[in-house]
Design a protein around this motif. Sequence first.
Motif, PDB file in Angstrom:
ATOM      1  N   GLN A 102       9.992  -5.399 -12.594  1.00  0.00           N
ATOM      2  CA  GLN A 102       9.803  -5.307 -14.032  1.00  0.00           C
ATOM      3  C   GLN A 102       9.541  -3.866 -14.432  1.00  0.00           C
ATOM      4  O   GLN A 102       8.998  -3.090 -13.659  1.00  0.00           O
ATOM      5  CB  GLN A 102       8.635  -6.195 -14.483  1.00  0.00           C
ATOM      6  CG  GLN A 102       8.861  -7.673 -14.218  1.00  0.00           C
ATOM      7  CD  GLN A 102       7.710  -8.530 -14.723  1.00  0.00           C
ATOM      8  OE1 GLN A 102       6.721  -8.028 -15.254  1.00  0.00           O
ATOM      9  NE2 GLN A 102       7.828  -9.833 -14.549  1.00  0.00           N
ATOM     10  N   ASN A 133       8.527  -9.038 -19.681  1.00  0.00           N
ATOM     11  CA  ASN A 133       8.556  -9.674 -18.366  1.00  0.00           C
ATOM     12  C   ASN A 133       9.966  -9.807 -17.798  1.00  0.00           C
ATOM     13  O   ASN A 133      10.190 -10.538 -16.815  1.00  0.00           O
ATOM     14  CB  ASN A 133       7.894 -11.051 -18.426  1.00  0.00           C
ATOM     15  CG  ASN A 133       8.585 -11.992 -19.427  1.00  0.00           C
ATOM     16  OD1 ASN A 133       9.521 -11.581 -20.124  1.00  0.00           O
ATOM     17  ND2 ASN A 133       8.126 -13.221 -19.500  1.00  0.00           N
ATOM     18  N   GLU A 135      13.038  -9.342 -15.583  1.00  0.00           N
ATOM     19  CA  GLU A 135      13.106  -8.955 -14.181  1.00  0.00           C
ATOM     20  C   GLU A 135      14.496  -8.423 -13.840  1.00  0.00           C
ATOM     21  O   GLU A 135      15.506  -9.033 -14.164  1.00  0.00           O
ATOM     22  CB  GLU A 135      12.771 -10.145 -13.278  1.00  0.00           C
ATOM     23  CG  GLU A 135      11.343 -10.650 -13.448  1.00  0.00           C
ATOM     24  CD  GLU A 135      11.021 -11.792 -12.501  1.00  0.00           C
ATOM     25  OE1 GLU A 135      11.968 -12.332 -11.873  1.00  0.00           O
ATOM     26  OE2 GLU A 135       9.838 -12.158 -12.389  1.00  0.00           O
ATOM     27  N   SER A 200       6.472 -10.584 -27.728  1.00  0.00           N
ATOM     28  CA  SER A 200       5.230 -10.840 -26.991  1.00  0.00           C
ATOM     29  C   SER A 200       4.368 -11.867 -27.716  1.00  0.00           C
ATOM     30  O   SER A 200       3.624 -12.624 -27.081  1.00  0.00           O
ATOM     31  CB  SER A 200       4.458  -9.533 -26.792  1.00  0.00           C
ATOM     32  OG  SER A 200       3.870  -9.079 -28.000  1.00  0.00           O
TER      33      SER A 200
END
Length: 344
Positions: A102, A133, A135, A200
């Motif tokens: 991340q 978050n 990846e 978020s």
Amino acid sequence: MYEREEDDDEEAWLQLRPVEPLPSQCCGGGCSPCVFDLYHRDLARWEAARASKDRSLLGGEESQNCPSHLSPETFLAFRISAMDRLTKDTYRVRFALPRNSQLGLRPGQHLILRGIVNDLEVQRAYTPISPANAEGYFEVLIKCYQTGLMSQYVESWRAGDTAFWRGPFGGFFYQPNQYGELLMLAAGTGLAPMVPILQSITDNADDETFVTLVGCFKTFEGIYLKTFLQEQARFWNVRTFFVLSQESSPEQLPWSYREKTRFGRLAQDLIEELVGSCRRKPFALVWPPFQSHWDTGSCTDWNQKRWMEDCPNSPAWPAVCGTSSGWLPAVPELESQNQRTVES
């Protein structure tokens, strides 16, 4: 013979001396460390190494491989995995991260991109729009300008190329439930810094912050990230509105946009209406600072401080404006009042 070796050694040290940056290499945003701060640091390191004749003290070699951690001091290489043209002059660019790692930015932070055009180095600040978050990748939204040096560099990119970034920067960190309501005023690519904060909030079931997002664009076709914004507007605590400066007919819009779209520019009366409709006292995020999309023509002394004080829920509801160095208090007089909030 000995003097020649000394001359050769001196020439070798001079070749290792750091080169002072050009003004174009500074993004102008006041980020820390600045490219000039890094120059003075490297110069001091070079002087110490030269005095002791120990080249191992130089250190600080730039990584040419995809890193696992960002650095605010050193540019690191990231491979471009995809480039999507959103409009005729705006791209969403995806960069690969190694081993599904991340990026590690907090909502409200940004990165500095380095580009080289015609042997001239330039640096600009951009905010990733990918989820915090995410990846294995991160994404940025970049608008290109016809005469922009960085724009020339970006438009030369192809998938598989490498670009250099450093960071993170920014002193405004959003915390869940920190504010009752966020009023996001974004023009054009000023939408980008709002995206990670908005996401978020909606990704966190425990965050009950209300959000009113106002996106200002020239045309409906020019609205960025429509699908994302439509998805966000389905959440119970999110409202989205749009202001189109070069359109005037609601009949040309899809039904789902007609009631939440205004035409012209973001004028004081509309801001008053939006603030008055906020469900809680709002904290405003404004990006970019009041420019072409904000209507200042109706009042010659119209400014941020005036509409903040004249709007309902006064006096002086707090706000921060986006700059290339991050989020800053919108009005100097409010800086001491909001300092703990901005820096927390």
